[in-house]
Design a protein around this motif. Structure first.
Motif, short mmCIF file in Angstrom:
data_model
loop_
_atom_site.label_atom_id
_atom_site.label_comp_id
_atom_site.label_asym_id
_atom_site.label_seq_id
_atom_site.Cartn_x
_atom_site.Cartn_y
_atom_site.Cartn_z
N LYS A 117 8.03 62.45 24.59
CA LYS A 117 6.78 63.20 24.34
C LYS A 117 7.32 64.02 23.26
O LYS A 117 6.59 64.25 21.98
N THR A 167 8.31 62.55 19.81
CA THR A 167 7.24 62.00 19.07
C THR A 167 6.44 63.02 18.58
O THR A 167 6.09 63.10 17.28
N ASP A 168 6.23 64.22 19.31
CA ASP A 168 5.56 65.53 18.73
C ASP A 168 6.30 65.95 17.43
O ASP A 168 5.65 66.19 16.52
N CYS A 191 5.78 64.27 14.34
CA CYS A 191 4.77 64.26 13.84
C CYS A 191 4.64 65.22 12.29
O CYS A 191 3.66 65.18 11.76
N PRO A 229 -0.03 61.09 14.58
CA PRO A 229 -0.16 62.60 14.30
C PRO A 229 -1.23 63.05 15.19
O PRO A 229 -1.45 64.25 15.57
N ARG A 243 -0.54 64.08 18.83
CA ARG A 243 0.52 65.07 19.01
C ARG A 243 0.04 65.91 20.29
O ARG A 243 -1.14 66.51 20.19
N SER A 244 0.92 66.40 21.09
CA SER A 244 0.46 67.10 22.32
C SER A 244 0.45 68.44 22.21
O SER A 244 0.80 68.97 21.02
N SER A 273 7.35 71.47 19.36
CA SER A 273 7.22 71.07 17.90
C SER A 273 6.54 72.15 17.29
O SER A 273 6.75 72.22 16.06
N HIS A 274 5.40 72.64 17.60
CA HIS A 274 4.77 73.66 16.74
C HIS A 274 5.44 75.01 16.44
O HIS A 274 5.49 75.59 15.34
#
Length: 488
Positions: free
Chosen positions: A18, A21-22, A25, A314, A317-318, A323-324
């Motif tokens: 997770k 992949t996040d 994105c 994208p 995206r969780s 990632s943020h």
């Protein structure tokens, strides 16, 4: 952009996938390197094969490496993400099993209560080893993102003793906000604006606005009680909302462990929980879920590998923070989230040294917390009880002080509501002896603990808990999944 991210505990296969992949994105991140490390070579091999398949399917230049040599993985890393479980499910089983002998019924037991405190004792020496490696071989100014529980204790140790730039990350706030938006009839969680603050797993929605309109206690209580699902699953949270006036982020089952009122009498426990899913209060629920998930993944691995061939979307995206945060730090696109950091005056009525979870903004200058928040008095009081336990637990873990460890457990709200001092002293001896292989700082205390246990007259019970379910077999899980698919 080109930089290196190290993931410690990458053998947590589903969560690592997770995060991976996040992060991918973010368009600017396609050229980065992921360095995976874990104590399990088997798990590392599985997750690397999945991530390699994702890279290949999406025709990315992203580099993925895997090694059991942690320092090698950390060398030159700009970001280090930890999602470790020290002792694995073997030690976790003792965190649940042994306290039950003393009447302590835990649903999760990995952040607070007897199980969470012992989990912290196992984790903190390892966290400090991580920090030593980060200081010595990671990139200058590397940031440590801790996802591992017990969140507050791990983050506290990393900041105060590890001397590494650390932030603790959790998803409880996002999930709570999604619930509130749903019961209020919002079309999207983005319609809800809120201030949520406190400590990890005791964070409180102290301000709520839906499309600019302030939401008060009475409206929120009515909305939850009218909801056909949450009115049954979140009975304890709703009761706390009625009494405190604000909603807590934490799940029904886990919140019950932070408080001394709802799990202290076996006959009362079933009144406040719901057995439709482990998270609503089942005895040892998260242990059962984790065991089943591990077994399921091992058996169904070919299907997981096949699913990795799909393109990254994208739009899926969780809302996990990692990632943020990286995107904001690297691109200067501002991100608002809720982060676990040292208080330093952010929350006015909690101690300066406590690890709080509160709103902040991220940009290229770092994580900037919104200061000057004051919690309602009842919320601050329950947070303070846990903070005092966390502080003693961290200091005990650093010093290897079994007497201070016993005092920390004694002061835990649920433990104190259930057990006598004599029972707590024996329980801690028993847990330290059972988990000695993961508690090097207590090696000197184990012989005396064994001696005390051999001469003890404190009675224990053989008890499975008030609401225990058995671990389901792979065949049972497969049949249930097929039935749900057919029904849906």
């Amino acid at each position: 952009m080109s930089f290196k991210i190290a993931i410690i505990g990458a053998g947590s296969v589903g969560f690592t996938k997770k995060l991976f992949t996040d992060i991918l994105c973010v368009p600017e991140f396609k050229d980065i390197e992921f360095a995976l490390t874990d104590v399990s070579e088997h798990n590392l091999g599985m997750i690397k094969a999945i991530l390699d398949r994702i890279v290949e399917a999406n025709k990315l230049p992203t580099k993925v490496t895997a090694t059991t040599n942690r320092r090698e993985a950390l060398e030159g890393a700009r970001y280090i993400i930890s999602c470790v479980r020290v002792g694995g499910l073997e030690a976790y089983a003792d965190d649940i099993r042994i306290p039950l002998k003393y009447g302590i019924d835990q649903c999760v037991g990995d952040t607070i209560c007897a199980g969470g405190i012992l989990y912290g004792q196992r984790n903190i020496p390892v966290i400090l080893d991580f920090c030593k490696d980060i200081r010595e071989v990671a990139a200058t100014g590397a940031k440590f993102l801790n996802y591992a529980n017990p969140m507050a204790m791990n983050t506290w140790a990393a900041i105060e003793y590890g001397k590494v730039d650390t932030v603790g990350l959790c998803h409880g706030v996002q999930h709570g906000a999604e619930q509130i938006a749903e019961v209020l009839g919002a079309k999207s969680p983005s319609e809800l604006d809120y201030v949520c603050s406190g400590i990890n797993h005791q964070t409180w929605f102290i301000e709520l606005r839906l499309n600019g309109r302030t939401i008060g206690k009475d409206e929120l209580v009515a909305a939850f009680e009218a909801h056909p699902v949450y009115s049954k699953q979140e009975k304890l949270r709703i009761d706390v909302l009625k009494r405190f006036g604000v909603y807590s982020t934490e799940s029904n089952g886990h919140l019950s462990e932070y408080l001394p009122w709802y799990r202290k009498r076996p006959e009362e426990i079933t009144r406040w929980i719901d057995m439709s899913d482990w998270i609503h209060g089942e005895t040892g629920g998260y242990l059962r879920y984790s065991t089943e998930t591990r077994n399921w993944f091992e058996t169904e691995y070919p299907q997981f590998l096949e699913a990795a061939s799909k393109p990254i979307d994208p739009a899926k995206r969780s809302n996990e923070h990692a990632s943020h945060i990286l995107e904001a730090l690297e691109t200067n696109r501002v991100y608002r989230g809720h982060f676990n950091v040292k208080n330093n005056g952010v929350i006015t009525n909690l101690p300066q040294d406590a690890i709080i979870e509160s709103p902040g903004f991220v940009d290229r200058f770092g994580i900037n917390m919104a200061a000057g928040i004051t919690l309602p008095e009842a919320c601050a009081a329950t947070c303070m009880a846990s903070i005092n336990v966390q502080r003693m637990s961290v200091h005990a873990a650093i010093a290897g002080d079994i007497d201070l460890l016993k005092l920390a457990v004694l002061h835990d709200p649920l433990v104190g509501a259930v057990s006598t001092p004599e029972e707590v002293w024996q329980m801690v001896d028993e847990m330290v002896v059972a988990q000695a292989q993961w508690l090097p700082q207590y090696a000197h205390a184990v012989p005396a603990a064994k001696e005390r246990l051999s001469n003890s007259k404190v009675k224990t019970r053989d008890w499975a808990g008030a609401a225990r379910r058995s671990v389901r077999s792979i065949e049972e899980l497969r049949a249930e999944k097929a039935a749900l698919k057919q029904a849906g």
